[in-house]
Design an enzyme around this catalytic site. Sequence first.
Site, PDB file in Angstrom:
ATOM      1  N   SER A  43      -4.066   1.137  -0.175  1.00 28.87           N
ATOM      2  CA  SER A  43      -5.114   1.013  -1.007  1.00 28.87           C
ATOM      3  C   SER A  43      -3.986   1.152  -2.368  1.00 28.87           C
ATOM      4  O   SER A  43      -3.301   0.622  -2.317  1.00 28.87           O
ATOM      5  CB  SER A  43      -6.622   1.238  -1.084  1.00 28.87           C
ATOM      6  OG  SER A  43      -7.608   1.682  -1.576  1.00 28.87           O
ATOM      7  N   HIS A  50      -6.796  -3.359   1.038  1.00 26.56           N
ATOM      8  CA  HIS A  50      -7.312  -3.435  -0.232  1.00 26.56           C
ATOM      9  C   HIS A  50      -7.255  -3.977  -1.604  1.00 26.56           C
ATOM     10  O   HIS A  50      -6.632  -3.687  -2.271  1.00 26.56           O
ATOM     11  CB  HIS A  50      -8.312  -2.133  -0.350  1.00 26.56           C
ATOM     12  CG  HIS A  50      -8.722  -0.738   0.761  1.00 26.56           C
ATOM     13  ND1 HIS A  50      -8.973   0.357   0.581  1.00 26.56           N
ATOM     14  CD2 HIS A  50      -8.448  -1.478   2.083  1.00 26.56           C
ATOM     15  CE1 HIS A  50      -9.309   0.509   1.850  1.00 26.56           C
ATOM     16  NE2 HIS A  50      -9.199  -0.498   2.359  1.00 26.56           N
ATOM     17  N   ASP A 107     -10.622   5.043   5.225  1.00 28.58           N
ATOM     18  CA  ASP A 107     -10.513   3.879   5.687  1.00 28.58           C
ATOM     19  C   ASP A 107      -8.925   4.115   6.271  1.00 28.58           C
ATOM     20  O   ASP A 107      -7.785   4.554   5.326  1.00 28.58           O
ATOM     21  CB  ASP A 107     -10.134   2.512   5.169  1.00 28.58           C
ATOM     22  CG  ASP A 107     -10.427   1.454   5.689  1.00 28.58           C
ATOM     23  OD1 ASP A 107     -10.869   1.713   6.627  1.00 28.58           O
ATOM     24  OD2 ASP A 107      -9.584   0.554   5.362  1.00 28.58           O
TER      25      ASP A 107
END
Length: 397
Positions: free
Chosen positions: A215, A242, A338
């Site tokens: 991310s 992401h 995540d």
Amino acid sequence: MALPSDPPKPGPGAPSQVRVMVVDDSAVIRGLITRALESDPAVHVVATVGNGQLAVGQLGRTDVDVIVLDIEMPVMDGLTAIPKLLEVAPDVKIIMASTLTQRNAQSSIEAMNKGAADYIPKPSSTGEIHGSADFKRELTEKVKALGRARRDKRDRNRAAGVPEVRPQLTETTRAATAAGVPPPSARSSLLSPQSPIQLRAAGRTPPQIVAIGSSTGGPQALFAVLGALPAAMRLPIVITQHMPATFTTILAEHIQRTSKRPCAEGVDGQTLEAGRIYLAPGDNHMKVESQGAQKVIRITKEPPENFCRPAVDPMFRSVAASYGAAVLGVVLTGMGSDGAKGGRVVVDAGGTVIAQDEATSVVWGMPGAAAMAGICAAVLPVDKIAGEIVKIAGVRA
């Protein structure tokens, strides 16, 4: 109701507040972004300016943790400003703010190569900025995460007696910034995490697939890892980063150039092939499914997980279901957690998970969550991860 050109500056914030500078050529946008940020008491906007040149001058006079930087501005644009800002404050965190166009996506990836920490898609109208709860939440959370990461690293450096240096622009730095690489002083310190990490043994089954989640700071980390893999490493690689849709298209092109292996956004029903890289398309989860003897990509619009779509956890769960113990999961820099729950599924199936260390992560959220969960076989600097993948995969370079 009319907005003032620049909102009044609040008084000095509390020491714990993240200090932000907003840089945009539109006074209205500066005002809207400032109001969005200061709706959170943990954030204090200490300066707003209209172009990159003014930002460089302001940064020399003001202590700033995070800069929200527009790309297209008169006098000095965002791309030109990045190396100059990092020269003044090597550890400042820069978030690029741009509308979702292919050109701006390309510029944002270039900006991250130059040293920007993250990006945020900016709504195309002032009304959308004013009314978008998602934009406000994402911007505020990214600002807070990056600001705290900067302060945490500064605190660790001070505790270790590492002097805070603001160097002159040397020839080495000039060459690095000209090549699109942030200067060494702008990169993370190499201090170890404060809390001990309990490692576990790697899985016994050689992996047949590499699954990577990332991310904030992920594009730079992906380029470093994938660019260092030898041609002999022929396992298929699936990646969830992401990112919104327009950005993932451009990111796949950059990964292909950097890694010198085919890379594209995954397509539903596509069969996985050795030596290829598949990137989750923005606003879609990407999974892997067994179909007889073949493994195929599945693209879904299932609800976001961890506030994200694409998300790493569903990808990790799917590769564990399809490949069993023959999975190597990698968790790179990023805010949030995540990948930790999905990584637990990977190791419970007999697979292996490794993570990026705190010192080289832009934000040690995702890899930190995996590391602290005790699911990792190794927690390494980003420049050591490719070598670990090769070792676990049993590849001879």
